[in-house]
Design a protein around this motif. Structure first.
Motif, PDB file in Angstrom:
ATOM      1  N   GLN A  67      26.748  83.067  77.871  1.00 33.78           N
ATOM      2  CA  GLN A  67      27.772  83.841  77.172  1.00 33.78           C
ATOM      3  C   GLN A  67      27.082  84.762  76.167  1.00 33.78           C
ATOM      4  O   GLN A  67      26.974  84.438  74.989  1.00 33.78           O
ATOM      5  CB  GLN A  67      28.768  82.906  76.461  1.00 33.78           C
ATOM      6  N   LYS A  97      27.860  87.448  74.608  1.00 35.62           N
ATOM      7  CA  LYS A  97      28.634  87.882  73.442  1.00 35.62           C
ATOM      8  C   LYS A  97      28.609  86.819  72.349  1.00 35.62           C
ATOM      9  O   LYS A  97      28.581  87.136  71.151  1.00 35.62           O
ATOM     10  CB  LYS A  97      30.073  88.194  73.858  1.00 35.62           C
ATOM     11  N   TYR A 108      24.916  86.896  70.752  1.00 33.11           N
ATOM     12  CA  TYR A 108      24.755  88.042  69.854  1.00 33.11           C
ATOM     13  C   TYR A 108      25.661  87.905  68.626  1.00 33.11           C
ATOM     14  O   TYR A 108      25.281  88.294  67.518  1.00 33.11           O
ATOM     15  CB  TYR A 108      25.062  89.342  70.591  1.00 33.11           C
ATOM     16  N   GLY A 109      26.861  87.363  68.826  1.00 36.80           N
ATOM     17  CA  GLY A 109      27.780  87.176  67.704  1.00 36.80           C
ATOM     18  C   GLY A 109      27.209  86.262  66.637  1.00 36.80           C
ATOM     19  O   GLY A 109      27.361  86.507  65.433  1.00 36.80           O
ATOM     20  N   LYS A 125      34.406  95.079  71.391  1.00 40.12           N
ATOM     21  CA  LYS A 125      33.078  95.366  71.912  1.00 40.12           C
ATOM     22  C   LYS A 125      31.996  95.001  70.907  1.00 40.12           C
ATOM     23  O   LYS A 125      32.154  95.195  69.701  1.00 40.12           O
ATOM     24  CB  LYS A 125      32.967  96.848  72.267  1.00 40.12           C
ATOM     25  N   LEU A 126      30.880  94.499  71.436  1.00 41.98           N
ATOM     26  CA  LEU A 126      29.759  94.145  70.565  1.00 41.98           C
ATOM     27  C   LEU A 126      29.145  95.376  69.915  1.00 41.98           C
ATOM     28  O   LEU A 126      28.624  95.303  68.799  1.00 41.98           O
ATOM     29  CB  LEU A 126      28.686  93.403  71.373  1.00 41.98           C
ATOM     30  N   SER A 127      29.196  96.522  70.587  1.00 35.08           N
ATOM     31  CA  SER A 127      28.608  97.732  70.016  1.00 35.08           C
ATOM     32  C   SER A 127      29.261  98.085  68.688  1.00 35.08           C
ATOM     33  O   SER A 127      28.592  98.548  67.758  1.00 35.08           O
ATOM     34  CB  SER A 127      28.755  98.901  71.000  1.00 35.08           C
ATOM     35  N   VAL A 132      34.364  88.151  65.575  1.00 34.14           N
ATOM     36  CA  VAL A 132      33.337  87.243  66.090  1.00 34.14           C
ATOM     37  C   VAL A 132      33.916  85.846  66.327  1.00 34.14           C
ATOM     38  O   VAL A 132      33.608  85.193  67.331  1.00 34.14           O
ATOM     39  CB  VAL A 132      32.135  87.192  65.120  1.00 34.14           C
ATOM     40  N   ILE A 156      35.763  85.829  69.510  1.00 32.28           N
ATOM     41  CA  ILE A 156      34.818  85.781  70.644  1.00 32.28           C
ATOM     42  C   ILE A 156      34.384  84.339  70.887  1.00 32.28           C
ATOM     43  O   ILE A 156      34.332  83.873  72.036  1.00 32.28           O
ATOM     44  CB  ILE A 156      33.597  86.682  70.359  1.00 32.28           C
ATOM     45  N   ASP A 172      35.273  82.769  74.484  1.00 32.23           N
ATOM     46  CA  ASP A 172      34.158  82.744  75.431  1.00 32.23           C
ATOM     47  C   ASP A 172      33.524  81.359  75.580  1.00 32.23           C
ATOM     48  O   ASP A 172      32.921  81.073  76.619  1.00 32.23           O
ATOM     49  CB  ASP A 172      33.087  83.754  75.019  1.00 32.23           C
ATOM     50  N   TYR A 195      19.995  93.890  72.868  1.00 37.33           N
ATOM     51  CA  TYR A 195      21.273  94.111  73.543  1.00 37.33           C
ATOM     52  C   TYR A 195      21.195  95.310  74.480  1.00 37.33           C
ATOM     53  O   TYR A 195      21.629  95.240  75.644  1.00 37.33           O
ATOM     54  CB  TYR A 195      22.367  94.327  72.494  1.00 37.33           C
TER      55      TYR A 195
END
Length: 405
Positions: free
Chosen positions: A214, A216, A219-220, A278-280, A323, A326, A330, A389
């Motif tokens: 996962q 996301k 990175y979160g 979105k993570l961006s 976050v 997410i 997820d 990323y």
């Protein structure tokens, strides 16, 4: 969401208990200031509850995943109420050791109640409403912090510590009573009878194959570190800025500004990221947090310090609900208890280390060098994660093209 009875009960209990919690924190600081001269010993006593949570987190996560969340909250509520009586003993006998017991019991209660509440939220609201729910959750906690610290400060002027902790006890009782009115349907979980000892590494080993698939979530987790750098030294920096400006009133202004901007940030998260977190976008918000930290170099000017804390509140109010959503969507629901318990444990370790590091840097290199160092570190962390990323995204595109050919 606002017609959801369980959600309203949970948020009401959270609002009342969080306000009482912050009233109690003001009482803790006053009691320590009266009875403990060493700042280091004061920090150790405050951190005692976090330390016990570190050792219990793996077991707590497994129990939460297997057990009824409502019962977990009820047992934790009873423990939280009982802890206040240890604080009464500490005040009556003027004995710090009773406060240590109080801190340990509160820490144990929080180790179970906080992950249980995080895992219960996806059970009582729809998936598309989770971001809104997390935003409301954060707003309530922020408002409670503002009201609780203000109320605790006012009460200290004309009331005893007994009265102050009585207010805290009443808030905990209200939370406990409201918990009984929750009606949440849960599927019974199978109990693992292997008899294997539960510990951090075993639990982490179970979570790792789930989390690594996962991206996301991974990175979160790392995107929260710059925010933790700011939050861990929040109170110490407020005190330092007050001394730099020789203005005691700036403390309240900074707390209020940050709190109001958190409200605005959560509104923005619901407005712009509800359907597309979105993570961006989260990377951009993390860079804003790094900017806020670095800009504290100019905090000897009142306007700049207010702008820095406002900028952080705006970014944090946007980042945390997204976050958290997410994580809740997820990570498979069967692992929510273990995930949030381990995450809470790691958060506590990070906060303790960074808080002690903040105090050390303030005593050694000074405030201005510290905020520049932490700000640059936040930029570096966010840049490294962004590079990873984008690199992984490029590799995935190449793999896809190759597979098509």
């Amino acid at each position: 969401m606002w017609r959801n009875r369980n959600f309203l009960i949970l948020m009401f209990g959270l609002a009342v208990s969080s306000t009482g919690l912050w009233v109690g924190i003001i009482g803790n600081l006053e009691f320590l200031q009266m009875n403990v001269e060493s700042s280091f010993l004061q920090a150790l006593i405050i951190l005692a509850g976090f330390l016990v949570g570190i050792f219990l987190a793996p077991m707590a996560g497994r129990i939460i995943d297997r057990s009824n969340k409502k019962k977990i909250l009820i047992y934790a509520g009873f423990a939280r109420c009982a802890a206040i009586f240890f604080m009464y003993l500490a005040i009556f006998y003027n004995n710090v050791w009773w406060m240590v017991v109080y801190t340990l019991v509160i820490g144990i209660s929080g180790t179970f109640s906080q992950p249980a509440m995080q895992t219960m939220l996806p059970l009582i609201v729809k998936k598309e409403e989770l971001l809104d729910a997390n935003g409301v959750n954060m707003n309530i906690f922020t408002a409670s912090r503002i009201v609780g610290t203000a109320l605790g400060g006012v009460m200290l002027v004309g009331m005893s510590l007994f009265s102050l902790y009585t207010v805290t006890l009443i808030s905990y009782v209200i939370l406990l009573v409201s918990t009984f009115f929750l009606n949440v349907e849960e599927k019974p979980k199978e109990i693992n009878k292997s008899g294997k000892k539960e510990n951090f590494f075993r639990t982490l080993g179970e979570l790792y194959p789930i989390i690594k698939n996962q991206p996301k979530v991974v990175y979160g987790i790392f995107l929260l570190i710059p925010a933790y750098l700011f939050l861990s030294g929040f109170n110490l920096m407020v005190i330092e800025i007050s001394e730099l400006q020789d203005n005691a009133g700036i403390k309240g202004i900074l707390y209020t500004t940050e709190g109001v901007c958190v409200f605005i940030g959560t509104f923005l998260s619901k407005r712009f990221f509800k359907n597309n977190p979105k993570l961006s976008y989260m990377f951009a918000i993390t860079f804003i947090i790094a900017t806020a930290h670095t800009s504290l170099y100019l905090s000897d000017h009142p306007i700049m310090s207010v702008l820095s804390f406002g900028l952080f509140g705006l970014a944090a109010g946007t980042l945390f609900p997204v976050v958290t959503t997410i994580f809740q969507t997820d990570v498979p629901s069967d692992y929510h208890g273990r995930f949030f318990s381990i995450k809470g444990m790691i958060d506590n370790i990070i906060f303790q280390a960074l808080m002690l590091l903040t105090g050390l840097f303030l005593d050694t290199i000074g405030f201005f060098n510290m905020v520049i160092g932490f700000g640059v570190t936040s930029f570096v962390i966010a840049s490294v994660i962004l590079y990873q990323y984008t690199s992984s995204g490029s590799r995935n595109k190449k793999d896809t093209v190759a597979a098509v050919k």
